[in-house]
Design a protein around this motif. Structure first.
Motif, PDB file in Angstrom:
ATOM      1  N   ALA A 182      50.223  19.211  16.625  1.00 16.20           N
ATOM      2  CA  ALA A 182      51.182  19.866  15.736  1.00 16.20           C
ATOM      3  C   ALA A 182      50.643  19.943  14.309  1.00 16.20           C
ATOM      4  O   ALA A 182      50.858  20.932  13.605  1.00 16.20           O
ATOM      5  N   ARG A 183      49.914  18.900  13.895  1.00 14.37           N
ATOM      6  CA  ARG A 183      49.351  18.908  12.548  1.00 14.37           C
ATOM      7  C   ARG A 183      48.261  19.969  12.417  1.00 14.37           C
ATOM      8  O   ARG A 183      48.177  20.655  11.410  1.00 14.37           O
ATOM      9  N   ARG A 184      47.432  20.108  13.461  1.00 17.11           N
ATOM     10  CA  ARG A 184      46.371  21.115  13.431  1.00 17.11           C
ATOM     11  C   ARG A 184      46.978  22.522  13.364  1.00 17.11           C
ATOM     12  O   ARG A 184      46.488  23.392  12.624  1.00 17.11           O
ATOM     13  N   LEU A 185      48.040  22.763  14.102  1.00 15.38           N
ATOM     14  CA  LEU A 185      48.703  24.069  14.070  1.00 15.38           C
ATOM     15  C   LEU A 185      49.309  24.338  12.691  1.00 15.38           C
ATOM     16  O   LEU A 185      49.255  25.466  12.188  1.00 15.38           O
ATOM     17  N   GLU A 186      49.879  23.292  12.083  1.00 16.05           N
ATOM     18  CA  GLU A 186      50.476  23.471  10.757  1.00 16.05           C
ATOM     19  C   GLU A 186      49.397  23.752   9.719  1.00 16.05           C
ATOM     20  O   GLU A 186      49.589  24.587   8.824  1.00 16.05           O
ATOM     21  N   GLN A 187      48.268  23.064   9.814  1.00 18.16           N
ATOM     22  CA  GLN A 187      47.173  23.325   8.877  1.00 18.16           C
ATOM     23  C   GLN A 187      46.641  24.743   9.046  1.00 18.16           C
ATOM     24  O   GLN A 187      46.331  25.417   8.059  1.00 18.16           O
ATOM     25  N   GLU A 238      48.989  27.060   7.343  1.00 21.10           N
ATOM     26  CA  GLU A 238      48.836  27.034   5.889  1.00 21.10           C
ATOM     27  C   GLU A 238      47.627  27.841   5.441  1.00 21.10           C
ATOM     28  O   GLU A 238      47.607  28.357   4.320  1.00 21.10           O
ATOM     29  N   GLU A 239      46.619  27.925   6.287  1.00 23.56           N
ATOM     30  CA  GLU A 239      45.426  28.699   5.961  1.00 23.56           C
ATOM     31  C   GLU A 239      45.549  30.171   6.358  1.00 23.56           C
ATOM     32  O   GLU A 239      44.576  30.919   6.224  1.00 23.56           O
ATOM     33  N   GLY A 240      46.733  30.546   6.837  1.00 22.90           N
ATOM     34  CA  GLY A 240      46.945  31.946   7.200  1.00 22.90           C
ATOM     35  C   GLY A 240      46.545  32.285   8.613  1.00 22.90           C
ATOM     36  O   GLY A 240      46.509  33.472   8.977  1.00 22.90           O
ATOM     37  N   GLY A 293      54.549  35.702  16.615  1.00 19.39           N
ATOM     38  CA  GLY A 293      54.707  34.468  15.846  1.00 19.39           C
ATOM     39  C   GLY A 293      55.885  34.597  14.903  1.00 19.39           C
ATOM     40  O   GLY A 293      57.027  34.614  15.307  1.00 19.39           O
ATOM     41  N   SER A 294      55.610  34.704  13.645  1.00 24.09           N
ATOM     42  CA  SER A 294      56.649  34.891  12.638  1.00 24.09           C
ATOM     43  C   SER A 294      55.964  35.289  11.339  1.00 24.09           C
ATOM     44  O   SER A 294      54.739  35.359  11.255  1.00 24.09           O
ATOM     45  N   TRP A 295      56.776  35.546  10.322  1.00 22.94           N
ATOM     46  CA  TRP A 295      56.205  35.814   9.003  1.00 22.94           C
ATOM     47  C   TRP A 295      55.456  34.583   8.516  1.00 22.94           C
ATOM     48  O   TRP A 295      55.867  33.451   8.726  1.00 22.94           O
ATOM     49  N   ASN A 296      54.398  34.816   7.837  1.00 23.10           N
ATOM     50  CA  ASN A 296      53.612  33.703   7.297  1.00 23.10           C
ATOM     51  C   ASN A 296      52.930  34.158   6.018  1.00 23.10           C
ATOM     52  O   ASN A 296      52.120  35.078   6.035  1.00 23.10           O
ATOM     53  N   PHE A 297      53.309  33.509   4.919  1.00 17.57           N
ATOM     54  CA  PHE A 297      52.669  33.805   3.636  1.00 17.57           C
ATOM     55  C   PHE A 297      51.831  32.598   3.253  1.00 17.57           C
ATOM     56  O   PHE A 297      52.344  31.487   3.112  1.00 17.57           O
ATOM     57  N   SER A 298      50.547  32.799   3.121  1.00 15.29           N
ATOM     58  CA  SER A 298      49.639  31.712   2.790  1.00 15.29           C
ATOM     59  C   SER A 298      48.779  32.104   1.597  1.00 15.29           C
ATOM     60  O   SER A 298      48.021  33.081   1.670  1.00 15.29           O
ATOM     61  N   PRO A 299      48.891  31.392   0.477  1.00 20.78           N
ATOM     62  CA  PRO A 299      48.016  31.693  -0.676  1.00 20.78           C
ATOM     63  C   PRO A 299      46.538  31.530  -0.341  1.00 20.78           C
ATOM     64  O   PRO A 299      45.699  32.224  -0.911  1.00 20.78           O
TER      65      PRO A 299
END
Length: 379
Positions: free
Chosen positions: A15-20, A23-25, A112-118
């Motif tokens: 789950a942590r790897r998926l979240e990272q 975060e990286e887009g 998936g879903s919307w994802n905004f990653s700087p």
């Protein structure tokens, strides 16, 4: 069979790897879903509002092609007229544009879903490397994309040819119709053909979506070493955790030893076990202040002796208290009678020390319920 190397990525992403990755887009994406949804929504919108749009466009054409002499002699009025016609044309296509906008905004939710990653907006100059770009073209994913493009071309092109061939009669009949009837027929034929052709892309979508999801999770797979390292980072290094537990036990032992001088009696066995008990009028039942075996028991006895705490040797009771009562807990009701004998002796001993007289006789063979003895539990 040789053991699998830890360097091989065989473990599913945590789950942590998926979240990272998010975060990286990095999220699962399917361009086929977006293209299909936009086209199918556009086709459906054109199917429902197409006749109205055709009528509006026909009226705009008639209005634009009709000129009067006064307008020709006044160029500013022609600009005003052009603006009016342009606005009417924009309003005519507004329903279609809104439908396409909604489809484009909600298409990511189908995979998936919307994802905004700087981080995804940061420049990555490695993408400009022509060698890496060539390697991506000849990679497995590049070959799959090529196969999908060829399949789409054959599938959509074949269906388009079939639709046009099946509607060839209506297509040729439009040349004999009036302009208004011909435009209406053309709009109907165009919307129907477009809807059928786009619907064939559903086959591509049904294949692409599972592949994109599999490819995304396969790319994020972890090696066993990575899983272990992540577990250490999340739960803490086992060596550090062990050291922390050791320090906690030492701190608890120091607190326990500091409470020994406040005990009313120490029950022993005679040296293997030691349990310090205390009772006052505000307590519901006697409480264990400290307990231990071996070296800890000897330390409790030593501190008790230095603090002049009475000691009583009662092996079964000491073992039962050590086994069934934790530090700072009250004794169970099944041991009330046994502990009452001990406290009665302690009170008699205290009275003798103050007033003198006959030395009290220590109680012998203190009765302890058999089911509380360690021998009964082990048996």
């Amino acid at each position: 069979m040789a053991e699998e190397s830890d360097l091989e990525r065989t473990e599913p992403a945590s789950a942590r790897r998926l979240e990272q990755a998010r975060e990286e887009g990095q999220v699962p994406r399917s361009r086929e879903v977006g293209a299909f949804l936009i086209l199918i929504v556009g086709a459906a919108a054109f199917w429902f509002v197409g006749p109205w749009m055709v009528q509006r466009v026909a009226a705009i054409f008639r209005r634009g092609l009709v000129l009067d002499g006064g307008s020709l002699r006044e160029p500013p009025s022609m600009l005003v007229r052009l603006a009016d016609i342009s606005l009417d044309a924009l309003l005519s296509f507004t329903p279609l544009l809104l439908a396409l906008l909604v489809a484009a905004l909600f298409s990511p939710f189908f995979v998936g879903s919307w994802n905004f990653s700087p981080k995804a907006l940061q420049p990555d100059f490695s993408r400009l490397d022509p060698l890496k770009g060539l390697m991506r073209l000849v990679s497995w994913s590049g070959l799959v994309e090529l196969a999908k493009a060829v399949a789409k071309a054959f599938l959509v092109g074949g269906v388009a040819v079939w639709v046009l061939w099946s509607e060839r009669g209506d297509l040729l009949a439009m040349f004999t119709q009036s302009s208004e009837a011909g435009m209406a027929s053309a709009g109907h034929l165009l919307s129907f053909s477009f809807l059928v052709i786009v619907a064939t892309m559903l086959v591509i979508v049904a294949i692409d979506v599972p592949f994109q999801l599999w490819q995304f999770h396969d790319k994020l797979k972890m090696s066993r070493e990575e899983v272990k390292q992540e577990s250490k980072e999340l739960e803490g290094n086992p060596e550090i955790k062990g050291r922390i537990r050791q320090l906690q036990r030492e701190a608890a032992r120091k607190r326990m030893m500091a409470a020994v001088p406040a005990a009313d009696v120490i029950v022993t066995n005679p040296t293997h076990y030691a349990v310090a008990l205390a009772y006052s009028s505000g307590m519901r039942a006697p409480k264990v202040l400290a307990k231990g075996m071996g070296e800890v028991a000897l330390t409790i006895r030593r501190i008790g002796a230095e603090s002049r705490v009475p000691m009583l040797e009662a092996a079964p009771l000491a073992r039962a208290l050590y086994r069934h009562v934790d530090v700072d807990q009250e004794i169970p009701s099944t041991l009330y009678a046994a502990v009452a004998e001990v406290l009665a002796y302690v009170y008699q001993l205290s009275h003798w020390q103050r007033s003198g007289g006959s030395h009290p006789v220590p109680p012998e063979a203190i009765a302890v319920p058999a089911d509380l003895l360690p021998e009964a539990l082990n048996g």
